[in-house]
Write an enzyme that holds these catalytic residues in place. Structure first.
Site: not given
Length: 287
Positions: A96, A171, A239
């Protein structure tokens, strides 16, 4: 049989390499902590000493590393993939990461006679172990179709989303949904406890109804048991949420649910929970 490379054999990557090996493919791997890959070597994987060596070997190369800075180093570094991959190789980043970085990798790959897909996944350690991940793919549809038989070894819900970067944007949609949902799961369990209910019995009633979600079915039981081992690290979820928040700001979107979840997880990380699984959010309510 294909010659496949896989860079990054952490919590999820380790299971994905197993699926590729079990399907009969030859797999070369690289990981910064070789000890974590000992089980894969025992199964027949060949451990390489750098991303460069994996790139020189593989017809199809998967990467699944921690942060966008790691992705950049693995692809663009001196010992990285783009300067050393075989002509015509397919490069698939499962990390990701930032949509903009996915676009840069795609463009650089094309300039070097390579093909690139951004293909982040969802489903955590359980999905990786079972080969039931959701895989969101950006790039050229022809390349997606070429890689589909390999994706089918790793996941069940595999969807081509569009041009390079589209997988990463999808995502972000996934992580934004999870961010607020995790707050709801924790608050539901805390409410059940304060009301004198048996949380496991409560889950039996609400998991399959309108409140049902992957997090409720898979992570709430871990919360109840006090199991905070990482299927997905808090540090990595932070993150992801930061990337989503940056993209939202760029598109002039105000997403208060995302911002609240990010602030809660950052507080947990600061108190020593960055290496725990995302289900450790319940600690926020135990203060």
């Amino acid at each position: 049989m294909m010659e496949i490379g896989f860079i990054g054999t952490g919590v999820m990557g380790n299971s994905l390499v197993k699926h590729l090996l079990n399907a009969g493919h030859d797999v070369a791997i690289y990981t910064r902590t070789a000890k974590k890959a000992e089980n894969l070597v025992a199964m027949g994987a060949e451990l390489k000493e750098s991303p460069k060596e994996v790139a020189q070997y593989a017809q199809v190369l998967f990467t699944m590393v921690g942060y966008p800075t790691d992705v950049e180093e693995v692809y663009f570094g001196n010992n990285g993939i783009l300067g050393h991959a075989k002509a015509g190789a397919v490069l698939i980043d499962l990390t990701t990461s930032k949509p903009e970085l996915a676009e840069r990798i795609y463009e650089a790959a094309a300039q070097n006679g390579l093909k690139a897909l951004d293909a982040p996944v969802s489903g955590g350690d359980i999905g990786a172990q079972k080969g039931t991940l959701s895989i969101m793919v950006g790039g050229d549809e022809e390349t997606f179709n070429e890689a589909l038989p390999l994706f089918e070894l790793l996941g069940e819900n595999i969807v081509f989303q569009g041009a390079a970067g589209a997988g990463q944007h999808t995502k972000m949609c996934n992580q934004i949904t999870i961010a607020s949902n995790m707050i709801g799961v924790c608050e539901s369990l805390i409410y059940a406890k304060k009301a004198g209910l048996d949380p496991e019995q409560v889950l039996r009633s609400i998991s399959s109804g309108a409140a049902g979600s992957w997090s409720l079915s898979n992570l709430a039981p871990r919360m109840i048991k006090g199991d905070f081992a990482p299927g997905f690290y808090i540090k990595h979820f932070i993150k992801d949420m930061k990337i989503a928040a940056e993209e939202a700001d760029r598109m002039d979107l105000d997403l208060p649910g995302l911002k609240l979840s990010l602030s809660m997880y950052e507080e947990l990380a600061a108190s020593g929970h960055s290496e725990s699984g995302t289900q450790a959010l319940i600690h926020y309510y135990w203060k």
